[in-house]
Write a protein that holds these residues in place. Structure first.
Motif, PDB file in Angstrom:
ATOM      1  N   ASN A 113       0.821  -1.216   0.000  1.00 20.75           N
ATOM      2  CA  ASN A 113       0.000   0.000   0.000  1.00 20.75           C
ATOM      3  C   ASN A 113       0.852   1.262   0.000  1.00 20.75           C
ATOM      4  OD1 ASN A 113      -2.827  -0.734  -0.038  1.00 20.75           O
ATOM      5  ND2 ASN A 113      -2.497  -1.705   1.938  1.00 20.75           N
ATOM      6  N   THR A 114       1.997   1.194   0.674  1.00 12.60           N
ATOM      7  CA  THR A 114       2.913   2.338   0.683  1.00 12.60           C
ATOM      8  C   THR A 114       3.371   2.676  -0.727  1.00 12.60           C
ATOM      9  OG1 THR A 114       3.694   1.808   2.911  1.00 12.60           O
ATOM     10  CG2 THR A 114       5.108   3.218   1.555  1.00 12.60           C
ATOM     11  N   LEU A 115       3.754   1.654  -1.496  1.00 11.72           N
ATOM     12  CA  LEU A 115       4.175   1.858  -2.883  1.00 11.72           C
ATOM     13  C   LEU A 115       3.031   2.412  -3.727  1.00 11.72           C
ATOM     14  CD1 LEU A 115       6.160  -1.465  -3.436  1.00 11.72           C
ATOM     15  CD2 LEU A 115       7.138   0.809  -3.213  1.00 11.72           C
ATOM     16  N   PHE A 116       1.832   1.866  -3.505  1.00 15.93           N
ATOM     17  CA  PHE A 116       0.666   2.279  -4.292  1.00 15.93           C
ATOM     18  C   PHE A 116       0.329   3.750  -4.067  1.00 15.93           C
ATOM     19  CE2 PHE A 116      -3.971   2.743  -4.703  1.00 15.93           C
ATOM     20  CZ  PHE A 116      -4.134   2.361  -6.022  1.00 15.93           C
ATOM     21  N   PHE A 117       0.271   4.162  -2.800  1.00  8.07           N
ATOM     22  CA  PHE A 117      -0.108   5.541  -2.496  1.00  8.07           C
ATOM     23  C   PHE A 117       1.031   6.516  -2.790  1.00  8.07           C
ATOM     24  CE2 PHE A 117      -3.267   3.311   0.217  1.00  8.07           C
ATOM     25  CZ  PHE A 117      -4.406   3.859  -0.353  1.00  8.07           C
ATOM     26  N   ALA A 118       2.267   6.029  -2.760  1.00  6.94           N
ATOM     27  CA  ALA A 118       3.397   6.884  -3.155  1.00  6.94           C
ATOM     28  C   ALA A 118       3.268   7.253  -4.630  1.00  6.94           C
ATOM     29  CB  ALA A 118       4.716   6.171  -2.886  1.00  6.94           C
ATOM     30  N   PHE A 119       2.815   6.285  -5.449  1.00  7.77           N
ATOM     31  CA  PHE A 119       2.616   6.568  -6.868  1.00  7.77           C
ATOM     32  C   PHE A 119       1.533   7.627  -7.063  1.00  7.77           C
ATOM     33  CE2 PHE A 119      -0.425   5.612 -10.306  1.00  7.77           C
ATOM     34  CZ  PHE A 119       0.314   6.075 -11.373  1.00  7.77           C
ATOM     35  N   PHE A 120       0.370   7.418  -6.454  1.00  7.57           N
ATOM     36  CA  PHE A 120      -0.734   8.355  -6.655  1.00  7.57           C
ATOM     37  C   PHE A 120      -0.428   9.719  -6.044  1.00  7.57           C
ATOM     38  CE2 PHE A 120      -3.221   4.631  -7.798  1.00  7.57           C
ATOM     39  CZ  PHE A 120      -4.000   5.141  -8.824  1.00  7.57           C
ATOM     40  N   GLY A 121       0.360   9.738  -4.969  1.00 11.20           N
ATOM     41  CA  GLY A 121       0.761  11.023  -4.400  1.00 11.20           C
ATOM     42  C   GLY A 121       1.697  11.780  -5.317  1.00 11.20           C
TER      43      GLY A 121
ATOM     44  N   TYR B 141       2.027  11.281  -8.633  1.00 10.54           N
ATOM     45  CA  TYR B 141       1.521  11.459  -9.994  1.00 10.54           C
ATOM     46  C   TYR B 141       0.085  11.975 -10.015  1.00 10.54           C
ATOM     47  CZ  TYR B 141       5.600   9.360 -12.121  1.00 10.54           C
ATOM     48  OH  TYR B 141       6.880   9.118 -12.542  1.00 10.54           O
ATOM     49  N   LEU B 142      -0.314  12.641  -8.940  1.00  9.99           N
ATOM     50  CA  LEU B 142      -1.657  13.215  -8.902  1.00  9.99           C
ATOM     51  C   LEU B 142      -1.830  14.280  -9.985  1.00  9.99           C
ATOM     52  CD1 LEU B 142      -4.379  13.308  -7.486  1.00  9.99           C
ATOM     53  CD2 LEU B 142      -3.440  14.983  -5.888  1.00  9.99           C
ATOM     54  N   ALA B 143      -0.777  15.075 -10.198  1.00  4.94           N
ATOM     55  CA  ALA B 143      -0.849  16.108 -11.243  1.00  4.94           C
ATOM     56  C   ALA B 143      -1.017  15.475 -12.619  1.00  4.94           C
ATOM     57  CB  ALA B 143       0.415  16.968 -11.208  1.00  4.94           C
TER      58      ALA B 143
ATOM     59  N   LEU C 291      -2.541  12.625 -13.283  1.00  3.12           N
ATOM     60  CA  LEU C 291      -3.921  12.162 -13.392  1.00  3.12           C
ATOM     61  C   LEU C 291      -4.883  13.315 -13.673  1.00  3.12           C
ATOM     62  CD1 LEU C 291      -3.928   9.605 -10.433  1.00  3.12           C
ATOM     63  CD2 LEU C 291      -3.709   9.123 -12.874  1.00  3.12           C
ATOM     64  N   LEU C 292      -4.614  14.464 -13.051  1.00  8.26           N
ATOM     65  CA  LEU C 292      -5.439  15.655 -13.319  1.00  8.26           C
ATOM     66  C   LEU C 292      -5.252  16.131 -14.760  1.00  8.26           C
ATOM     67  CD1 LEU C 292      -4.870  17.631  -9.998  1.00  8.26           C
ATOM     68  CD2 LEU C 292      -6.940  16.423 -10.705  1.00  8.26           C
ATOM     69  N   TRP C 293      -4.028  15.986 -15.268  1.00 10.92           N
ATOM     70  CA  TRP C 293      -3.748  16.370 -16.657  1.00 10.92           C
ATOM     71  C   TRP C 293      -4.515  15.448 -17.615  1.00 10.92           C
ATOM     72  CZ3 TRP C 293       1.310  15.386 -19.766  1.00 10.92           C
ATOM     73  CH2 TRP C 293       1.287  16.134 -20.937  1.00 10.92           C
ATOM     74  N   PHE C 294      -4.538  14.152 -17.308  1.00  7.55           N
ATOM     75  CA  PHE C 294      -5.317  13.218 -18.116  1.00  7.55           C
ATOM     76  C   PHE C 294      -6.787  13.636 -18.143  1.00  7.55           C
ATOM     77  CE2 PHE C 294      -2.191   9.490 -17.359  1.00  7.55           C
ATOM     78  CZ  PHE C 294      -1.475   9.857 -18.489  1.00  7.55           C
ATOM     79  N   LYS C 295      -7.277  14.109 -16.999  1.00  6.41           N
ATOM     80  CA  LYS C 295      -8.683  14.549 -16.921  1.00  6.41           C
ATOM     81  C   LYS C 295      -8.901  15.765 -17.811  1.00  6.41           C
ATOM     82  CE  LYS C 295     -12.851  15.029 -15.090  1.00  6.41           C
ATOM     83  NZ  LYS C 295     -13.206  16.281 -15.749  1.00  6.41           N
ATOM     84  N   ASP C 296      -7.948  16.715 -17.808  1.00  2.52           N
ATOM     85  CA  ASP C 296      -8.073  17.903 -18.651  1.00  2.52           C
ATOM     86  C   ASP C 296      -8.003  17.555 -20.135  1.00  2.52           C
ATOM     87  OD1 ASP C 296      -8.309  19.509 -16.449  1.00  2.52           O
ATOM     88  OD2 ASP C 296      -6.184  20.016 -16.347  1.00  2.52           O
ATOM     89  N   LEU C 297      -7.245  16.477 -20.456  1.00  2.00           N
ATOM     90  CA  LEU C 297      -7.131  16.040 -21.853  1.00  2.00           C
ATOM     91  C   LEU C 297      -8.320  15.183 -22.282  1.00  2.00           C
ATOM     92  CD1 LEU C 297      -3.330  15.078 -21.965  1.00  2.00           C
ATOM     93  CD2 LEU C 297      -4.412  17.106 -22.963  1.00  2.00           C
ATOM     94  N   SER C 298      -9.276  14.981 -21.353  1.00  2.00           N
ATOM     95  CA  SER C 298     -10.490  14.198 -21.614  1.00  2.00           C
ATOM     96  C   SER C 298     -10.170  12.754 -21.996  1.00  2.00           C
ATOM     97  CB  SER C 298     -11.335  14.861 -22.720  1.00  2.00           C
ATOM     98  OG  SER C 298     -11.727  16.165 -22.332  1.00  2.00           O
ATOM     99  N   TYR C 299      -9.140  12.198 -21.354  1.00  2.61           N
ATOM    100  CA  TYR C 299      -8.790  10.797 -21.591  1.00  2.61           C
ATOM    101  C   TYR C 299      -9.864   9.895 -20.991  1.00  2.61           C
ATOM    102  CZ  TYR C 299      -3.972  11.269 -23.323  1.00  2.61           C
ATOM    103  OH  TYR C 299      -2.864  11.528 -24.071  1.00  2.61           O
ATOM    104  N   SER C 300     -10.204   8.836 -21.718  1.00  2.00           N
ATOM    105  CA  SER C 300     -11.094   7.823 -21.146  1.00  2.00           C
ATOM    106  C   SER C 300     -10.272   6.910 -20.223  1.00  2.00           C
ATOM    107  CB  SER C 300     -11.738   6.996 -22.262  1.00  2.00           C
ATOM    108  OG  SER C 300     -10.734   6.258 -22.954  1.00  2.00           O
ATOM    109  N   ILE C 301     -10.959   6.057 -19.467  1.00  4.98           N
ATOM    110  CA  ILE C 301     -10.262   5.129 -18.577  1.00  4.98           C
ATOM    111  C   ILE C 301      -9.329   4.229 -19.376  1.00  4.98           C
ATOM    112  CG2 ILE C 301     -10.539   3.214 -16.947  1.00  4.98           C
ATOM    113  CD1 ILE C 301     -11.359   5.891 -15.812  1.00  4.98           C
TER     114      ILE C 301
ATOM    115  N   PHE D  76       1.415   6.142 -17.616  1.00  2.00           N
ATOM    116  CA  PHE D  76       0.631   5.533 -16.536  1.00  2.00           C
ATOM    117  C   PHE D  76       0.961   4.052 -16.378  1.00  2.00           C
ATOM    118  CE2 PHE D  76      -3.119   3.434 -14.796  1.00  2.00           C
ATOM    119  CZ  PHE D  76      -3.410   4.233 -13.693  1.00  2.00           C
ATOM    120  N   SER D  77       0.960   3.319 -17.504  1.00  2.00           N
ATOM    121  CA  SER D  77       1.208   1.869 -17.432  1.00  2.00           C
ATOM    122  C   SER D  77       2.614   1.568 -16.921  1.00  2.00           C
ATOM    123  CB  SER D  77       0.994   1.229 -18.804  1.00  2.00           C
ATOM    124  OG  SER D  77       1.868   1.794 -19.769  1.00  2.00           O
ATOM    125  N   ALA D  78       3.584   2.423 -17.250  1.00  5.90           N
ATOM    126  CA  ALA D  78       4.949   2.211 -16.764  1.00  5.90           C
ATOM    127  C   ALA D  78       4.997   2.291 -15.242  1.00  5.90           C
ATOM    128  CB  ALA D  78       5.887   3.240 -17.377  1.00  5.90           C
TER     129      ALA D  78
END
Length: 256
Positions: A185-193, A195-197, A199-209, A218-220
């Protein structure tokens, strides 16, 4: 710069206050390990040097600093060191195969605009670079698992010297199961912490899931988390077996 100095000072004071001499050594080891990583990166810039070999050498040095410098040379740290190196070597071969098959090396299309002014022909094998990055991001968690299991198993043996090797090994596995979830879980939340910006950029680019999951950036990172989790899980039985072996072997020598 002033903020960095203040934060570093607060961290140092807290580590010394709580950890004492070991806390001070832990603080110094941060800079030593940073120096090792910096030197490794400089050597990787030479196409004649293999990133894989450099990574293994760097991991050995980092493990020596983090285990032997902080906790001194003893049965616990030796068992943790051997467990860490074995896990890293096994994981490294696995990661190289995964990196080739998944083709996550190089840069994603989201990064091309910023890199378009630079030459990408730098003469470095990016598959090996990706493998090195994953290992470097995992080494800390693997060492943490190894020393936690080794130290606890030695404590169990000191309280119950008549315990069998099998029962001692089973105790190590049980300890590892408790650690596994927290470290993953530490590794998982470290990633989202971190790379939050993104993920927000993906949202602005209107990327689908689907586009987000299939984007190279993201996949890397997800593959890095999964490989790191595999490394943590793999280190549990290895550290448990080696620690049990060392404890029993040392005990038998003392009896002789």
């Amino acid at each position: 710069m002033n903020v960095l100095v203040v934060l570093a000072t607060i961290l140092f004071l807290l580590m010394v206050l709580i950890g004492g001499k070991k806390g001070a050594k832990s603080f110094i080891s941060l800079f030593l390990n940073f120096g090792v990583l910096l030197i490794t990166i400089l050597f990787m810039n030479n196409p004649n040097n293999s990133p894989i070999i450099l990574t293994i050498i760097a991991c050995v040095v980092i493990s020596c600093i983090s285990l032997f410098y902080i906790n001194e040379v003893n049965r616990k740290t030796i068992a943790a060191f051997i467990s860490t190196i074995i896990t890293i070597v096994i994981l490294l071969f696995f990661i190289v195969v995964v990196a080739k098959k998944s083709m996550i090396q190089g840069f994603g299309e989201e990064e091309i605009d910023e890199l378009s002014i630079f030459s990408l022909y730098i003469g470095v094998d990016f598959v090996k670079i990706v493998a090195s990055v994953i290992i470097m991001s995992t080494i800390g968690a693997i060492m943490d698992v190894a020393i936690s299991i080794s130290a606890t198993m030695h404590k169990i043996f000191s309280h119950n010297p008549l315990i069998s090797r099998k029962d001692l090994f089973t105790s190590g596995i049980s300890i590892g199961r408790d650690i596994l979830g927290a470290d993953t879980n530490t590794l998982f939340f470290a990633f989202f912490g971190g790379y939050l910006a993104l993920l927000l950029w993906f949202k602005d680019l209107s990327y689908s899931i689907g586009e987000i999951v299939n984007s190279k950036v993201f996949s890397a990172e997800i593959i890095m988390i999964l490989c790191a989790g595999i490394g943590i899980a793999l280190s549990i039985p290895i550290a448990s077996w080696i620690s049990a072996y060392f404890i029993m072997k040392t005990t038998e020598k003392k009896k002789v």
